[in-house]
Write an enzyme that holds these catalytic residues in place. Structure first.
Site, PDB file in Angstrom:
ATOM      1  N   SER A   1      -0.724  12.802   4.434  1.00 11.20           N
ATOM      2  CA  SER A   1      -0.433  14.241   4.363  1.00 11.20           C
ATOM      3  C   SER A   1      -1.457  14.999   3.525  1.00 11.20           C
ATOM      4  CB  SER A   1       0.975  14.475   3.799  1.00 11.20           C
ATOM      5  OG  SER A   1       1.093  13.953   2.495  1.00 11.20           O
TER       6      SER A   1
ATOM      7  N   HIS B   1      -6.869   8.511  -1.106  1.00 11.48           N
ATOM      8  CA  HIS B   1      -6.050   8.092  -2.240  1.00 11.48           C
ATOM      9  C   HIS B   1      -5.394   6.759  -1.948  1.00 11.48           C
ATOM     10  CE1 HIS B   1      -3.620  10.689   0.423  1.00 11.48           C
ATOM     11  NE2 HIS B   1      -2.582   9.947   0.091  1.00 11.48           N
ATOM     12  N   LEU B   2      -5.203   6.019  -3.026  1.00 15.34           N
ATOM     13  CA  LEU B   2      -4.428   4.783  -2.995  1.00 15.34           C
ATOM     14  C   LEU B   2      -3.116   5.044  -3.710  1.00 15.34           C
ATOM     15  CD1 LEU B   2      -7.212   2.280  -4.137  1.00 15.34           C
ATOM     16  CD2 LEU B   2      -6.289   2.503  -1.817  1.00 15.34           C
ATOM     17  N   HIS B   3      -2.015   4.711  -3.074  1.00 19.44           N
ATOM     18  CA  HIS B   3      -0.724   4.721  -3.769  1.00 19.44           C
ATOM     19  C   HIS B   3      -0.594   3.383  -4.489  1.00 19.44           C
ATOM     20  CE1 HIS B   3       1.252   8.050  -1.315  1.00 19.44           C
ATOM     21  NE2 HIS B   3       0.278   7.702  -0.483  1.00 19.44           N
TER      22      HIS B   3
ATOM     23  N   ASP C   1       2.520  10.370  -8.860  1.00 19.42           N
ATOM     24  CA  ASP C   1       2.932  11.077  -7.647  1.00 19.42           C
ATOM     25  C   ASP C   1       4.094  12.016  -7.986  1.00 19.42           C
ATOM     26  OD1 ASP C   1       2.607  10.278  -4.333  1.00 19.42           O
ATOM     27  OD2 ASP C   1       4.275  11.552  -4.954  1.00 19.42           O
TER      28      ASP C   1
ATOM     29  N   ASN D   1      -2.308   5.387   3.369  1.00 19.81           N
ATOM     30  CA  ASN D   1      -1.971   5.993   4.658  1.00 19.81           C
ATOM     31  C   ASN D   1      -3.239   6.667   5.187  1.00 19.81           C
ATOM     32  OD1 ASN D   1       0.778   5.287   4.375  1.00 19.81           O
ATOM     33  ND2 ASN D   1       1.157   7.095   3.116  1.00 19.81           N
TER      34      ASN D   1
HETATM   35  P1  AMP Z   1       0.036  10.701   1.733  1.00 21.01           P
HETATM   36  O1  AMP Z   1       1.271  11.135   2.473  1.00 21.01           O
HETATM   37  O2  AMP Z   1      -0.250   9.219   1.861  1.00 21.01           O
HETATM   38  O3  AMP Z   1      -1.151  11.547   2.117  1.00 21.01           O
HETATM   39  O4  AMP Z   1       0.334  10.885   0.191  1.00 21.01           O
HETATM   40  C1  AMP Z   1       0.211  12.094  -0.454  1.00 21.01           C
HETATM   41  C2  AMP Z   1       1.038  11.996  -1.705  1.00 21.01           C
HETATM   42  O5  AMP Z   1       0.642  13.058  -2.570  1.00 21.01           O
HETATM   43  C3  AMP Z   1       2.539  12.145  -1.517  1.00 21.01           C
HETATM   44  O6  AMP Z   1       3.181  10.964  -1.985  1.00 21.01           O
HETATM   45  C4  AMP Z   1       2.914  13.371  -2.355  1.00 21.01           C
HETATM   46  O7  AMP Z   1       4.147  13.222  -3.012  1.00 21.01           O
HETATM   47  C5  AMP Z   1       1.753  13.433  -3.317  1.00 21.01           C
HETATM   48  N1  AMP Z   1       1.445  14.745  -3.864  1.00 21.01           N
HETATM   49  C6  AMP Z   1       1.264  15.904  -3.198  1.00 21.01           C
HETATM   50  N2  AMP Z   1       0.951  16.897  -4.034  1.00 21.01           N
HETATM   51  C7  AMP Z   1       0.916  16.348  -5.278  1.00 21.01           C
HETATM   52  C8  AMP Z   1       0.647  16.859  -6.576  1.00 21.01           C
HETATM   53  N3  AMP Z   1       0.347  18.152  -6.780  1.00 21.01           N
HETATM   54  N4  AMP Z   1       0.715  16.005  -7.624  1.00 21.01           N
HETATM   55  C9  AMP Z   1       1.033  14.707  -7.440  1.00 21.01           C
HETATM   56  N5  AMP Z   1       1.278  14.161  -6.229  1.00 21.01           N
HETATM   57  C10 AMP Z   1       1.236  14.966  -5.163  1.00 21.01           C
END
Ligand code: AMP
Length: 116
Positions: free
Chosen positions: A97, A102-104, A34, A89
């Site tokens: 967002s 995706h899985l964190h 991330d 999320n």
């Molecule tokens: P979410 O808010 O659960 O949709 O998580 C999206 C995640 O993507 C966030 O933690 C961002 O920091 C991450 N993110 C956005 N753009 C990138 C990127 N180009 N490379 C790596 N992570 C990203």
């Protein structure tokens, strides 16, 4: 379900069109760090094909969801984590967002409960 979506940043990462620090991958899933890590280990595991969220992935393709969870477990094991959190999320109201499933994979520090 379409394979890729224009203007999707995670599709661009999967395609190699924009850089990311990929840590592990499978035929169906890619794990990369991330950009804004919330813990010492913070990796995103995404399906290669474009699906808007994890629930949709589970409905459309349980095998691909299982593949993503398995890759997350391997990433956590390779990082030597004694425990980790998987976060998906789902929906803007839950702070999603990027609308590519995706899985964190979060670990490497003490994790508290309940989450914020
Ligand atoms: P979410 O808010 O659960 O949709 O998580 C999206 C995640 O993507 C966030 O933690 C961002 O920091 C991450 N993110 C956005 N753009 C990138 C990127 N180009 N490379 C790596 N992570 C990203």
């Amino acid at each position: 379900m379409s394979e890729t979506s224009e203007d999707c940043i995670f599709c661009a990462i999967v395609a190699g069109d924009i850089p990311a620090e990929v840590v592990a991958s499978t035929e169906h899933s890619v794990g990369f760090r991330d950009l804004d890590p919330q813990a010492p280990t913070h990796v995103l595991v995404v399906p290669r094909r474009h699906v808007p969220d994890v629930g949709s992935l589970g409905e459309a393709s349980p095998d691909e969801l299982a593949d993503a969870v398995g890759l997350a477990a391997r990433i956590a094991a390779d990082a030597g984590l004694p425990g980790y959190r998987l976060v998906a999320n789902t929906g803007a109201a839950a702070q999603q967002s990027v609308f590519h499933a995706h899985l964190h994979v979060i670990g490497g520090r003490e994790l508290t409960w309940p989450p914020g």
